[in-house]
Design a protein around this motif. Structure first.
Motif, PDB file in Angstrom:
ATOM      1  N   GLU A   1      29.352 -21.904 -19.323  1.00  0.00           N
ATOM      2  CA  GLU A   1      28.905 -23.304 -19.278  1.00  0.00           C
ATOM      3  C   GLU A   1      29.867 -24.116 -20.142  1.00  0.00           C
ATOM      4  O   GLU A   1      30.749 -23.540 -20.792  1.00  0.00           O
TER       5      GLU A   1
ATOM      6  N   GLU B   1      28.962 -34.888 -21.870  1.00  0.00           N
ATOM      7  CA  GLU B   1      28.411 -34.626 -23.203  1.00  0.00           C
ATOM      8  C   GLU B   1      28.659 -35.864 -24.061  1.00  0.00           C
ATOM      9  O   GLU B   1      29.775 -36.389 -24.072  1.00  0.00           O
TER      10      GLU B   1
ATOM     11  N   ARG C   1      29.361 -16.757 -14.361  1.00  0.00           N
ATOM     12  CA  ARG C   1      28.136 -16.056 -14.765  1.00  0.00           C
ATOM     13  C   ARG C   1      27.966 -14.843 -13.860  1.00  0.00           C
ATOM     14  O   ARG C   1      27.988 -14.970 -12.642  1.00  0.00           O
TER      15      ARG C   1
ATOM     16  N   THR D   1      29.028 -26.909 -22.459  1.00  0.00           N
ATOM     17  CA  THR D   1      28.588 -27.642 -23.656  1.00  0.00           C
ATOM     18  C   THR D   1      29.133 -27.037 -24.955  1.00  0.00           C
ATOM     19  O   THR D   1      29.633 -27.759 -25.821  1.00  0.00           O
TER      20      THR D   1
ATOM     21  N   GLY E   1      23.603 -34.099 -23.069  1.00  0.00           N
ATOM     22  CA  GLY E   1      24.464 -34.031 -21.886  1.00  0.00           C
ATOM     23  C   GLY E   1      23.763 -33.362 -20.726  1.00  0.00           C
ATOM     24  O   GLY E   1      22.579 -33.012 -20.807  1.00  0.00           O
TER      25      GLY E   1
ATOM     26  N   TYR F   1      19.946 -24.193 -27.112  1.00  0.00           N
ATOM     27  CA  TYR F   1      20.306 -25.306 -27.998  1.00  0.00           C
ATOM     28  C   TYR F   1      19.481 -26.571 -27.816  1.00  0.00           C
ATOM     29  O   TYR F   1      19.619 -27.523 -28.561  1.00  0.00           O
ATOM     30  N   TYR F   2      18.585 -26.606 -26.839  1.00  0.00           N
ATOM     31  CA  TYR F   2      17.904 -27.874 -26.561  1.00  0.00           C
ATOM     32  C   TYR F   2      16.881 -28.278 -27.618  1.00  0.00           C
ATOM     33  O   TYR F   2      16.167 -27.448 -28.179  1.00  0.00           O
TER      34      TYR F   2
ATOM     35  N   SER G   1      17.906 -26.045  -8.245  1.00  0.00           N
ATOM     36  CA  SER G   1      18.291 -27.029  -9.252  1.00  0.00           C
ATOM     37  C   SER G   1      19.764 -27.433  -9.075  1.00  0.00           C
ATOM     38  O   SER G   1      20.650 -26.600  -9.093  1.00  0.00           O
TER      39      SER G   1
ATOM     40  N   ARG H   1      13.916 -24.727 -19.937  1.00  0.00           N
ATOM     41  CA  ARG H   1      15.371 -24.593 -19.754  1.00  0.00           C
ATOM     42  C   ARG H   1      15.879 -23.269 -20.351  1.00  0.00           C
ATOM     43  O   ARG H   1      15.334 -22.751 -21.305  1.00  0.00           O
TER      44      ARG H   1
ATOM     45  N   GLN I   1      31.119 -26.776 -12.285  1.00  0.00           N
ATOM     46  CA  GLN I   1      30.206 -27.784 -12.827  1.00  0.00           C
ATOM     47  C   GLN I   1      30.953 -29.076 -13.088  1.00  0.00           C
ATOM     48  O   GLN I   1      32.114 -29.078 -13.483  1.00  0.00           O
TER      49      GLN I   1
ATOM     50  N   TYR J   1      26.637 -18.322  -7.529  1.00  0.00           N
ATOM     51  CA  TYR J   1      27.935 -17.653  -7.484  1.00  0.00           C
ATOM     52  C   TYR J   1      28.285 -17.117  -8.866  1.00  0.00           C
ATOM     53  O   TYR J   1      27.699 -17.527  -9.863  1.00  0.00           O
TER      54      TYR J   1
HETATM   55  P1  HAM Z   1      22.478 -25.018 -16.543  1.00  0.00           P
HETATM   56  O1  HAM Z   1      21.108 -25.471 -16.148  1.00  0.00           O
HETATM   57  O2  HAM Z   1      22.634 -23.605 -16.956  1.00  0.00           O
HETATM   58  O3  HAM Z   1      22.921 -25.988 -17.710  1.00  0.00           O
HETATM   59  O4  HAM Z   1      23.510 -25.305 -15.372  1.00  0.00           O
HETATM   60  C1  HAM Z   1      23.620 -26.595 -14.806  1.00  0.00           C
HETATM   61  C2  HAM Z   1      23.734 -26.504 -13.303  1.00  0.00           C
HETATM   62  O5  HAM Z   1      24.790 -25.624 -12.939  1.00  0.00           O
HETATM   63  C3  HAM Z   1      22.521 -25.922 -12.614  1.00  0.00           C
HETATM   64  O6  HAM Z   1      21.535 -26.916 -12.412  1.00  0.00           O
HETATM   65  C4  HAM Z   1      23.102 -25.446 -11.298  1.00  0.00           C
HETATM   66  O7  HAM Z   1      23.197 -26.534 -10.391  1.00  0.00           O
HETATM   67  C5  HAM Z   1      24.505 -25.023 -11.693  1.00  0.00           C
HETATM   68  N1  HAM Z   1      24.578 -23.560 -11.795  1.00  0.00           N
HETATM   69  C6  HAM Z   1      24.208 -22.773 -12.816  1.00  0.00           C
HETATM   70  N2  HAM Z   1      24.454 -21.467 -12.558  1.00  0.00           N
HETATM   71  C7  HAM Z   1      25.007 -21.423 -11.331  1.00  0.00           C
HETATM   72  C8  HAM Z   1      25.495 -20.365 -10.480  1.00  0.00           C
HETATM   73  N3  HAM Z   1      25.484 -19.092 -10.867  1.00  0.00           N
HETATM   74  N4  HAM Z   1      26.001 -20.696  -9.245  1.00  0.00           N
HETATM   75  C9  HAM Z   1      26.029 -21.996  -8.856  1.00  0.00           C
HETATM   76  N5  HAM Z   1      25.587 -23.030  -9.611  1.00  0.00           N
HETATM   77  C10 HAM Z   1      25.084 -22.757 -10.832  1.00  0.00           C
HETATM   78  C11 HAM Z   1      24.135 -25.896 -18.357  1.00  0.00           C
HETATM   79  O8  HAM Z   1      25.058 -25.238 -17.992  1.00  0.00           O
HETATM   80  C12 HAM Z   1      24.225 -26.828 -19.551  1.00  0.00           C
HETATM   81  N6  HAM Z   1      25.551 -26.633 -20.177  1.00  0.00           N
HETATM   82  C13 HAM Z   1      24.015 -28.268 -19.144  1.00  0.00           C
HETATM   83  C14 HAM Z   1      24.104 -29.211 -20.289  1.00  0.00           C
HETATM   84  C15 HAM Z   1      25.151 -29.990 -20.619  1.00  0.00           C
HETATM   85  N7  HAM Z   1      23.177 -29.395 -21.201  1.00  0.00           N
HETATM   86  C16 HAM Z   1      23.608 -30.272 -22.092  1.00  0.00           C
HETATM   87  N8  HAM Z   1      24.824 -30.635 -21.746  1.00  0.00           N
END
Ligand code: HAM
Length: 419
Positions: free
Chosen positions: A81, A130, A112, A83, A302, A261-262, A279, A257, A126, A121
């Motif tokens: 990710e 932030e 991941r 952040t 973010g 860190y939230y 999502s 979530r 993404q 995937y």
């Molecule tokens: P997250 O909810 O883990 O948040 O991921 C955000 C978005 O990334 C998800 O809603 C989804 O659309 C997409 N996503 C996650 N995993 C996958 C995957 N394996 N394949 C396809 N799409 C995926 C974060 O990553 C936090 N860093 C968001 C954030 C930013 N919070 C604060 N700042």
């Protein structure tokens, strides 16, 4: 047999890249309006960053990281990710000495290791933003409004924004204890994973898919009902901002979530696709992260959007139909080989005048060239033969209307420049 791409990865190839370009150009256009600047961080980081940043009780860190030792025996992880990386870069480059808040955005691949399926995937992309340095609840509102504006600007329908407050270091520990007290009597009925969660992070039990765990937790206390005054007031102001800016939302008191860190505001968004991978974006506040990673005590907020899921949603909602071509195409056909050089010169001149022009590079006969022009959806065809060259008069055919006019090279350029 040829070599295939690794499981869980995908190529963006042929016409599909136009879909991505369409989305990316809308994103960068909006970022200018909201005054965010792009940040590019490395695709790999020290593993420790994610252990400390994302949290070692999360599924991401526990099961999904691509971690390896490099040749210098350092533990490296492909970023799962964005952040934690942005926070690390902000601290490393003393962002706190710059004018605050710092407003960043990024687009790029994340990694991941999970079971691939539609919308999930191992390498995915993404878009994220932030903002570091402001505790103001209206910033939460602004960030949420921005996220929703992105989706509506792309034309996406059936949006459902869910928000919650997950508390802060004042109220969350009390809530954790309450939850644990409640769960104590049901401990033996929890699945083995949730029994470990009970010790380490009982809030994560809300995410469990097991029916029994769901039944138990659904009757338990909810953090949103036990927030401290500060968190309550903050949440009210966020809702106020959303109401003022006509952003529709629902409150989901069970949302926790999947990242540690939230604090306070947390949110997730879906757009009508069913199932676990529904999502398309999520985010929230992380007021303790910068300090946790060795920086000063500065708040942050973010979100990140999963671009593959945005593409899937837009395909399902028919949003790419007839919209991908950005520029009219001109095909310059040469009647015979002898006219090829003249066609090449004309194409070059058209291009230098900002006109999208192409000619034959497959040595096709004239008829096959016309067929090709149709296949590639050319809007105009110019035919170059001996007579045309001699008289400096060329037929310019509008392929959409069938209309044909004759003009010299200067007139060709004048006519086509506006298209
Ligand atoms: P997250 O909810 O883990 O948040 O991921 C955000 C978005 O990334 C998800 O809603 C989804 O659309 C997409 N996503 C996650 N995993 C996958 C995957 N394996 N394949 C396809 N799409 C995926 C974060 O990553 C936090 N860093 C968001 C954030 C930013 N919070 C604060 N700042």
């Amino acid at each position: 047999m040829g070599i295939k791409g690794p499981k869980g990865t995908h190529d963006i190839i042929f016409n599909d890249i136009n879909k991505w370009h369409k989305i990316e150009s809308k994103l960068t256009e909006l970022m200018k309006l909201y005054d965010y600047s792009e940040i590019r961080t490395p695709i790999f980081e020290s593993t420790e960053l994610f252990l400390r940043g994302v949290g070692d009780t999360t599924d991401i860190v526990d099961k999904e990281m691509y971690t390896f030792l490099d040749k210098g025996n350092r533990s490296i992880t492909l970023r799962p990710e964005g952040t934690a990386s942005v926070a690390r870069a902000f601290i490393e480059h003393s962002g706190y000495n710059e004018v605050l808040p710092s407003k960043f955005y990024y687009i790029g691949p994340m990694f991941r290791y999970s079971r691939p399926q539609t919308g999930r995937y191992r390498q995915f992309h993404q878009f994220g933003v932030e903002v570091i340095g402001s505790i103001n609840p209206y910033l939460d509102g602004e960030v949420l409004e921005l996220m929703m504006n992105i989706f509506t600007s792309l034309g996406i329908n059936n949006l459902n924004l869910e928000i919650n407050s997950v508390g802060c270091p004042v109220c969350r520990p009390i809530h954790k204890e309450n939850l644990k007290n409640y769960l104590k009597n049901n401990y033996n009925d929890l699945c083995p994973t949730c029994q470990t969660r009970y010790e380490k992070n009982p809030l994560r039990i809300f995410d469990c898919k097991n029916e029994k765990c769901q039944e138990i937790i659904s009757k338990g206390p909810l953090i949103t009902d036990h927030l401290c005054n500060d968190c309550n007031e903050h949440f009210d102001k966020v809702k106020n901002y959303l109401n003022m800016t006509n952003v529709e939302y629902t409150i989901n008191k069970k949302m926790v979530r999947g990242l540690d860190y939230y604090t306070k505001t947390a949110f997730e968004i879906t757009a009508g696709r069913e199932g676990a991978q529904s999502s398309i974006g999520g985010g929230g506040r992380y007021d303790g992260l910068i300090e946790e990673l060795g920086g000063p005590s500065l708040p942050g907020i973010g979100f990140a959007i999963g671009l593959e899921r945005v593409v899937l949603t837009m395909e399902e909602q028919g949003l790419f139909d007839n919209q991908l071509k950005t520029k009219e195409k001109v095909y310059v056909a040469n009647v015979s080989e002898n006219n090829l050089d003249a066609a090449v010169k004309l194409v070059s001149e058209l291009r230098h005048n900002g006109i999208l022009a192409i000619n034959d590079i497959m040595s096709r006969k004239l008829k096959a060239q016309f067929k090709y022009a149709n296949k590639i959806d050319a809007d105009y065809v110019i035919t170059v033969g001996d007579d045309e060259i001699k008289n400096n008069i060329y037929p310019l055919k509008n392929m959409n209307t069938g209309e044909q006019i004759f003009c010299n090279i200067n007139e060709l350029i004048i006519n086509l420049r506006g298209v």
